[in-house]
Design an enzyme around this catalytic site. Structure first.
Site, short mmCIF file in Angstrom:
data_model
loop_
_atom_site.label_atom_id
_atom_site.label_comp_id
_atom_site.label_asym_id
_atom_site.label_seq_id
_atom_site.Cartn_x
_atom_site.Cartn_y
_atom_site.Cartn_z
N ASP A 1 0.83 -1.21 0.00
CA ASP A 1 0.00 0.00 0.00
C ASP A 1 0.86 1.26 0.00
O ASP A 1 2.06 1.21 0.30
CB ASP A 1 -0.90 -0.03 1.24
CG ASP A 1 -2.23 0.67 1.03
OD1 ASP A 1 -2.31 1.52 0.13
OD2 ASP A 1 -3.17 0.38 1.79
N ASP B 1 -10.86 1.95 -3.08
CA ASP B 1 -11.39 1.71 -1.73
C ASP B 1 -12.92 1.70 -1.75
O ASP B 1 -13.55 1.34 -0.76
CB ASP B 1 -10.91 2.79 -0.76
CG ASP B 1 -9.53 2.46 -0.20
OD1 ASP B 1 -9.09 1.31 -0.36
OD2 ASP B 1 -8.90 3.35 0.40
C1 GLA Z 1 -5.76 1.89 2.23
C2 GLA Z 1 -6.21 0.71 1.41
C3 GLA Z 1 -7.24 -0.08 2.19
C4 GLA Z 1 -6.65 -0.52 3.50
C5 GLA Z 1 -6.15 0.68 4.28
C6 GLA Z 1 -5.40 0.24 5.52
O1 GLA Z 1 -6.77 2.83 2.37
O2 GLA Z 1 -6.70 1.12 0.19
O3 GLA Z 1 -7.68 -1.17 1.42
O4 GLA Z 1 -5.62 -1.42 3.25
O5 GLA Z 1 -5.28 1.47 3.51
O6 GLA Z 1 -4.93 1.31 6.24
#
Ligand code: GLA
Length: 736
Positions: free
Chosen positions: A487, A557
């Site tokens: 990420d 997301d």
């Molecule tokens: C980002 C990702 C999510 C999750 C969060 C965790 O927003 O896109 O899917 O993994 O971080 O903090």
């Protein structure tokens, strides 16, 4: 194929989808043609002398040189627009007069040192290298062109062969004129003599949780620019730009497109001049990138992938999909069926524990899930997003048996185990920051702006890269971890390295990307069997650079099925379904609060790498049954959705419906969705495409349809009552 005319005056790159013709006009390299194929054999290419077009451009002695179709518009050539190359020299001027010097065809496709790029494996590739030189400064530009699977890869190597340092401020990866073709619509403003019927510009605009919405508008009469200055390709714009005939549709009409194989700040633009073409370019963003080129040093630009399609936007997408599926990256997972996964993020957020993860995994296993992914919150003091990034040691309070113990228990359920990381980040409240407060991007004496309460590691530094590599190797060898979600949750501010000298400070952003690519190369090489998925607050770094190292990306997301119709539809302009993570989440949806049926959530998720993002214990028995059926369907169709041709049939941006289709030689999977229910609904028909007209296709109820009927008469679609309904239909081509 590449043809060089014996006098080395013109160069013709051609294949089944396009021709690209360059001309050496007294030392100035011009682009005389980019469009439909003009030749299919070397003999035809040899006959295709386009020098007659030269008389339509002002001659070398004219002041109006800007209206010539430069292949590399540079400063001081008579071009008055944004240049593709600009080098400021020791004398203080920025004249960059690149003159054609030589041409060569080299076998294969040279790799770009330190950068991701398309490979030409399995093909007898050849590369055209054209060398240009500025005789006064000694700057040499080698332009490199390779054809792969109907697309054109282009990059440039700039070398300082002079005796004094140069500062590069513009180094585009590709720049090419796209013709205005005079049509009946006329020039809307009357301001230009050449606008003809104009061109549309197309790009993918977005934001967090609503990524990559196609924008299509007239390119206008000036410069149309998209960019990222964020240190990531970004949620807001994707490194993709296309020009299209205003009449181009999904299946017909001309489209010229550029996509950058790069994950950092970029710029792309279409410049319109008083010339019979619009000037399209893509590359590093001159605002955020500068490079000091000492004598003897070279700078390699990222690679751009150019696509010409005479078959509309669908034709363009087919070319990009095929290329990125088959020729990008080296992970063995590229060609493997991807596991159905479950991710605990929306189920627990930071409040995870071994007990909770095992409970989720146990229930998920019963539904048919193959991979349990533990998301953010498993390490250090990470109880919320205010701390601990950088402290990549499992939290024993949450995981009493460590990663190893948990992975073993998940494996014992018959599932793979995967883990979330955010390796580029550092929380000010972390042991790592307390030990190395200088390891983040920053400028001494200035505020360190936080995003999501975190700072960004200075990945341009070798010691930081080495730390990241060692950390990833340590954690990945400490337990049976078979999947990684990588990420990156904020954009860059104060994006400077404290260790670079003043003259090189503006190199930080590109050095960061080179450093990150080094880390990714080393880590993915060390763990080739691990499936890597990239992520950046969802789809904030969804680009071909990341896909080179990690064959799938968390698309957004936003897991709401209605929003996902748009996000996946827009993403498909450039990127294949095998690159998109698509999950079923709980309702009411956590991003928009909408309640959609389980069936619709699942059928939309079939359009990518299928997964779940919920706690199965919260599902009703009925929804569990439905989820299990959807998972079984995902396993049945995943080889088709990953490798088949993808067609957009009905756009969710202009209608209450959305339809798309996957097809290969044997099967067709059709998705049809209706957003809002309507009274007195008369079944809409969806018209399939690209089928064998004479073949018979059988649906799951045994009903037969001819390919011609499915394409020409269409298939009426009925839905269950209520909003947000969908249908998928799987058709199998009869062999008899
Ligand atoms: C980002 C990702 C999510 C999750 C969060 C965790 O927003 O896109 O899917 O993994 O971080 O903090």
């Amino acid at each position: 194929m590449i043809y060089i005319d014996p006098s080395k005056q013109w160069f013709h790159l051609y294949c089944e989808t396009f021709s690209y013709v360059l001309y050496n006009a007294d030392g100035t390299l011009l682009n005389l043609y980019w469009g439909a194929p003009l030749a299919h054999t070397a003999e035809e290419a040899a006959r295709c002398d386009l020098s007659y077009l030269l008389s339509s451009f002002p001659s070398g002695s004219s002041f109006e040189l800007e209206n010539r179709p430069f292949e590399v518009p540079a400063v001081g050539t008579g071009w008055f627009g944004d240049p593709a190359v600009r080098a400021v020299n020791e004398a203080g001027d920025d004249l960059t007069q690149l003159t054609f010097e030589s041409a060569a065809i080299v076998p294969g496709k040279p790799a770009l040192p330190g950068l991701p790029s398309v490979s030409a494996e399995n093909e007898t590739a050849e590369t055209l290298e054209l060398t240009l030189r500025d005789s006064l400064t000694g700057l040499q530009a080698v332009l490199s062109y390779t054809i792969t699977a109907g697309t054109l890869e282009r990059h440039m190597v700039l070398t300082n062969n002079g005796t004094a340092p140069l500062t590069l401020t513009h180094m585009a990866s590709a720049s090419a004129p796209v013709p205005f073709k005079t049509g009946t619509a006329g020039n809307p403003s009357g301001a230009l003599s050449f606008a003809g019927e104009g061109l549309d510009v197309i790009h993918l605009r977005g934001a967090w949780a609503r990524e990559r919405r196609p924008v299509r508008t007239s390119v206008g009469l000036s410069t149309y620019k998209i960019e990222s200055q964020r240190g990531a390709s970004g949620h807001e714009e994707n490194p993709f730009i296309a020009l299209a005939a205003p009449t181009a549709t999904e299946t017909s009409g001309e489209v010229w497109a550029m996509n950058l194989v790069y994950s950092g700040s970029f710029a792309a633009e279409a410049q319109v001049k008083d010339a019979p073409f619009a000037y399209l370019s893509i590359g590093l963003n001159p605002m955020t990138h500068r490079w000091c080129l000492a004598p003897g040093e070279s700078f390699v630009t990222p690679e751009a992938v150019l696509v010409y399609s005479a078959e509309g936007l669908g034709g363009m997408s087919h070319l990009y999909h095929k290329l990125y599926r088959n020729y990008l990256g080296h992970s063995p997972w590229r060609f493997r069926e991807r596991p159905v996964l479950i991710n605990n993020w929306e189920a627990t957020y930071f409040n995870l524990s071994e007990e909770k993860i095992l409970a989720i995994a146990g229930e998920a296993k019963k539904l048919g899930v193959e991979l349990m992914v533990m998301d953010d919150g498993w390490f250090g003091n990470r109880f919320d997003d205010h701390r601990a990034l950088g402290d990549w040691v499992e939290n024993r309070e949450k995981l009493p048996n460590g990663l190893k113990g948990l992975a073993e228990k998940v494996n014992a359920l018959g599932m793979m185990f995967g883990l979330w990381f955010e390796p580029e980040m550092i929380s000010p409240d972390s042991d790592l920051y307390r030990a190395h407060p200088d390891w983040c991007l920053h400028v001494n004496g200035r505020r360190r702006t936080e995003g999501r309460n975190q700072l960004i590691l200075d990945v341009s530094r070798k010691d930081v890269q080495d730390f990241m590599i060692a950390m990833m190797k340590r954690v990945l060898s400490s337990a049976n971890i078979q999947y990684v979600k990588w990420d990156m949750n904020r954009n860059m501010t104060e994006a400077f390295s404290s260790v670079l000298p003043a003259a090189q400070k503006m190199e930080t952003q590109h050095r960061y990307m080179l450093g990150l690519y080094r880390v990714l190369q080393e880590v993915t090489d060390a763990f080739p069997e691990v499936l890597f998925e990239s992520c950046s607050g969802g789809g904030g770094r969804f680009d071909a650079g990341m896909l080179y190292y990690m064959p799938q990306t968390w698309t957004s997301d936003d897991t709401d099925a209605v929003e996902r119709l748009k996000i996946q539809y827009g993403t498909s302009y450039v990127y294949p379904a095998s690159a998109m993570g698509a999950h079923i989440s709980i309702v009411p949806n956590h991003q928009v609060g909408r309640v959609t049926p389980m069936k619709t959530r699942g059928e939309v998720a079939l359009g990518g790498n299928f997964g779940l993002e919920l706690d199965p214990a919260q599902l009703s028995e009925e929804d569990k049954k439905e989820a299990a059926a959807l998972i079984a369907r995902a396993k049945t169709v995943r080889s088709l959705t990953a490798n088949g041709r993808f067609d957009r049939l009905i756009s969710p941006f202009v209608s209450n419906y959305c339809a798309w289709q996957f097809s290969d030689d044997d099967r067709v999977l059709l998705l049809f969705a209706q957003v809002l229910a309507q009274p007195n609904y008369i079944p809409q028909r969806v018209y399939l495409t690209g089928l064998y007209p004479a073949a018979l296709y059988e649906d799951e109820d045994g009903r037969l349809y001819s390919g011609a009927a499915l394409m020409q008469a269409g298939l009426p679609m009925e839905f269950a009552r209520g909003d947000y309904q969908s249908r998928t239909i799987l058709l199998t081509k009869r062999k008899d």
